[in-house]
Write an enzyme that holds these catalytic residues in place. Structure first.
Site, PDB file in Angstrom:
ATOM      1  N   THR A 127      -7.738   1.154   7.227  1.00  0.00           N
ATOM      2  CA  THR A 127      -6.769   0.689   8.478  1.00  0.00           C
ATOM      3  C   THR A 127      -7.577   0.992   9.636  1.00  0.00           C
ATOM      4  O   THR A 127      -7.598   0.105  10.496  1.00  0.00           O
ATOM      5  CB  THR A 127      -5.601   1.557   8.132  1.00  0.00           C
ATOM      6  OG1 THR A 127      -5.008   1.262   6.866  1.00  0.00           O
ATOM      7  CG2 THR A 127      -4.629   1.216   9.336  1.00  0.00           C
ATOM      8  N   TYR A 128      -8.042   2.131   9.857  1.00  0.00           N
ATOM      9  CA  TYR A 128      -8.889   2.511  11.048  1.00  0.00           C
ATOM     10  C   TYR A 128      -9.906   1.088  11.295  1.00  0.00           C
ATOM     11  O   TYR A 128      -9.860   0.655  12.663  1.00  0.00           O
ATOM     12  CB  TYR A 128      -9.444   3.643  10.957  1.00  0.00           C
ATOM     13  CG  TYR A 128     -10.552   3.929  12.125  1.00  0.00           C
ATOM     14  CD1 TYR A 128     -10.374   4.331  13.394  1.00  0.00           C
ATOM     15  CD2 TYR A 128     -12.092   3.848  11.691  1.00  0.00           C
ATOM     16  CE1 TYR A 128     -11.223   4.277  14.512  1.00  0.00           C
ATOM     17  CE2 TYR A 128     -12.857   3.980  12.872  1.00  0.00           C
ATOM     18  CZ  TYR A 128     -12.583   4.291  14.217  1.00  0.00           C
ATOM     19  OH  TYR A 128     -13.428   4.607  14.997  1.00  0.00           O
ATOM     20  N   LEU A 129     -10.850   0.881  10.473  1.00  0.00           N
ATOM     21  CA  LEU A 129     -11.581  -0.329  10.667  1.00  0.00           C
ATOM     22  C   LEU A 129     -11.091  -1.543  10.983  1.00  0.00           C
ATOM     23  O   LEU A 129     -11.613  -2.332  11.802  1.00  0.00           O
ATOM     24  CB  LEU A 129     -12.592  -0.275   9.448  1.00  0.00           C
ATOM     25  CG  LEU A 129     -13.572   0.884   9.143  1.00  0.00           C
ATOM     26  CD1 LEU A 129     -14.404   0.619   7.723  1.00  0.00           C
ATOM     27  CD2 LEU A 129     -14.588   1.051  10.387  1.00  0.00           C
TER      28      LEU A 129
END
Length: 215
Positions: A127-129
């Site tokens: 999700t961060y990426l």
């Protein structure tokens, strides 16, 4: 040069403030908490209280500047939801603030692994990426003079002053202190506008590496 940094109390930003102020730049750091203010003052930056996650419009806090830097992050201990509200939405709010305030240059601290199909065994990191990728894409399409810096895995090791820097490099690590130096070189080189690149520890001196990719 007047510079506003979102994520002013972050690890990279705190290493960057002294570099910029020693070079004669005026630095404003946007921070969430009043208790962080003295740390910024000691580092040579002017603290401005602004929670970019909660405030819809951050233009007043960003103020008049020649360049803005997005150095904020939800942090490794946060859940997936904050990756969207900080890493993506915070970056987009800074784009909007830059446009409102007539600031053309925008430097983004992104991450390796944000191009192409994004998949990771850790759901939160994936999700961060994805959040970083959407922020990068928003900046590319913003019409601003942007530079997107994509470091490898960050460490707290001492600076080496040497990097491997290119549009794409093998995965690796890099000290946060070296990332700060890369950012300072980018800021001082307007020919880096319109570029995005990955960076890890390597053998090439930072000044030379940035000058080479900008040429």
């Amino acid at each position: 040069m007047d510079i506003s940094i979102v994520g002013g109390h972050g690890s990279i930003a705190m290493l960057l403030h002294p570099i910029l102020t020693e070079e004669g730049h005026q630095v404003r750091g946007l921070i969430r908490k009043e208790e962080q203010a003295e740390d910024l003052r000691k580092a040579g930056a002017e603290p401005v209280i602004c929670d970019v996650e909660k405030q819809d419009n951050i233009a007043e806090a960003v103020g008049e500047a020649d360049l803005v830097i997005f150095a904020a992050g939800a942090g490794p201990g946060s859940g997936a939801a904050r990756k969207w509200t900080v890493d993506r939405d915070g970056a987009i709010k800074l784009i909007d603030a830059a446009k409102t305030n007539g600031i053309n240059r925008y430097v983004m601290i992104s991450a390796m692994g944000t191009t192409g199909e994004i998949s990771h065994e850790n759901e939160v990191f994936e999700t961060y990426l994805k959040a970083k990728a959407e922020a990068d894409d928003a900046l590319r399409n913003s019409g601003l003079d942007y530079t997107i810096v994509k470091p490898g895995r960050l460490t707290d090791e001492e600076a080496t002053g040497r990097v491997r820097l290119a549009p794409g490099v093998p995965r690796g690590e890099i000290p946060r202190a070296d990332v700060a130096t890369v950012l300072a070189e980018v800021i001082n080189n307007p020919d880096t506008s319109g570029l995005e690149f990955e960076v890890t520890s390597g053998e090439q001196p930072i000044t030379e590496a940035v000058r080479e990719i900008a040429s």
